[in-house]
Design an enzyme around this catalytic site. Structure first.
Site, PDB file in Angstrom:
ATOM      1  CG  ASP A  44     -12.524  85.112   5.858  1.00 21.40           C
ATOM      2  OD1 ASP A  44     -13.446  85.079   5.014  1.00 21.40           O
ATOM      3  OD2 ASP A  44     -11.415  84.581   5.665  1.00 21.40           O
ATOM      4  CE  LYS A 113     -17.199  79.893   4.694  1.00 21.69           C
ATOM      5  NZ  LYS A 113     -15.919  80.376   4.123  1.00 21.69           N
ATOM      6  CD  GLU A 115     -11.053  80.974   2.165  1.00 27.76           C
ATOM      7  OE1 GLU A 115      -9.967  81.078   1.537  1.00 27.76           O
ATOM      8  OE2 GLU A 115     -11.784  81.943   2.425  1.00 27.76           O
ATOM      9  CD  GLU A 182     -16.265  83.033  -2.861  1.00 31.69           C
ATOM     10  OE1 GLU A 182     -16.034  82.551  -1.739  1.00 31.69           O
ATOM     11  OE2 GLU A 182     -16.165  84.250  -3.120  1.00 31.69           O
TER      12      GLU A 182
HETATM   13  O1  KIV Z   1     -16.374  85.116   4.206  1.00 31.68           O
HETATM   14  C1  KIV Z   1     -17.410  84.913   3.546  1.00 31.68           C
HETATM   15  O2  KIV Z   1     -18.357  85.715   3.535  1.00 31.68           O
HETATM   16  C2  KIV Z   1     -17.489  83.688   2.763  1.00 31.68           C
HETATM   17  C3  KIV Z   1     -18.585  83.590   1.766  1.00 31.68           C
HETATM   18  C4  KIV Z   1     -18.239  84.392   0.573  1.00 31.68           C
HETATM   19  C5  KIV Z   1     -18.907  82.194   1.431  1.00 31.68           C
HETATM   20  O3  KIV Z   1     -16.673  82.830   2.918  1.00 31.68           O
END
Ligand code: KIV
Length: 275
Positions: A44, A113, A115, A182
């Site tokens: 994102d 993915k 968070e 991260e």
């Molecule tokens: O959105 C993204 O690019 C990410 C990376 C920084 C891991 O989540």
């Protein structure tokens, strides 16, 4: 054969480092695929790098589906992981399941993915039980930038570091196949990596992780709004592009482009018959 969650697990077991980059479009994904990248993240972060927002909060499901599907068309071997955008999974397990399903069906993702740690474990469990692989994301979680008070290094105090360790174990137990770490101290990332049986993918987390991910505009010097400390510039493509744009502008203004070789011809006889 296409890379899958099994490729990730085998890499961890064999001690082979996993390479991952972000991409948001077909052409870039195709170049990365041909270069042999293990996985592409349709992050994102496209909110910052492609759409010019100052954070990832405004990114929508439609944005992620649009860019995810473009990347998936360019990725023949590499695995494509698509980010679940802000508020597409935090609201409820049901929302998380429906939206993860959309990223798979419409965005052609190989995995999603999201968070967060313990607080999103019910979502991780439900999504993985539906047959959708989930990559977790711990440490600096940019969707929580307002709660974190900025994009800063996480896990420096005993309590914060302990929380990251516990979150990592929790997301693994909930079914995540990998976890992005991260912006956390390298030694903490190494400790988490040793404690987990699933691979860790670091970004600003040192080289003790099982793999690394970078935003591709950062590693190509194409994005100058904010350059994080960990972002090594592997090529200065930003300047190469700027120089090419300048040459184009010069040749167009001088009338030297297009030249004969870039021009289509017509028989003078045909031309002569026109009125
Ligand atoms: O959105 C993204 O690019 C990410 C990376 C920084 C891991 O989540």
């Amino acid at each position: 054969m296409k890379n899958t969650v099994r490729t990730f697990q085998a890499a961890k077991e064999e001690g082979r480092k996993i390479s991952m980059l972000t991409a948001y479009d077909y052409s870039t994904a195709k170049l990365m695929d041909e270069a042999g990248i293990d996985a592409i993240l349709v992050g994102d972060s496209l909110g910052n790098t492609m759409l010019g927002y100052e954070d990832t909060i405004s990114v929508t499901m439609e944005d992620m589906i649009h860019h995810g599907a473009a990347v998936a068309r360019g990725a023949k071997k590499t695995m494509v992981v698509v980010d679940m955008p802000f508020m597409s999974y935090q609201t409820s397990v049901y929302d998380a399941l429906v939206n993860a399903g959309r990223l798979m069906k419409e965005g052609r993702a190989g995995a999603v993915k999201l968070e967060g740690g313990k607080s999103v474990c019910p979502q991780i469990k439900a999504i993985t039980e539906a047959g959708i692989p989930v990559m977790a994301h711990l440490g600096l979680t940019p969707q929580s930038v307002n709660a974190l008070g900025g994009n800063r290094v996480q896990g420096k105090s005993i309590e914060a570091a302990q929380n990251i360790v516990e979150d990592a174990i929790a997301v693994q137990e909930a079914g995540a196949f990998a976890a992005v770490l991260e912006c956390i101290p390298a030694k903490l990332a190494t400790l988490v990596t040793e404690k987990l049986s699933i691979p860790t993918i670091g970004i600003g987390a040192g080289n003790g992780c099982d793999g690394q991910v970078l935003v591709y505009q950062d590693m190509l010097g194409m994005f100058s709004d904010y350059i994080p400390k960990f972002a090594k510039k592997f090529a200065d493509v930003g300047n190469v592009m700027k120089e090419a744009f300048k040459s184009y502008i010069k040749e167009v203004s001088e009338g030297t482009y297009p030249s004969e070789g870039h021009t289509f011809q017509i028989d003078d006889e045909v031309l002569g018959k026109l009125y």
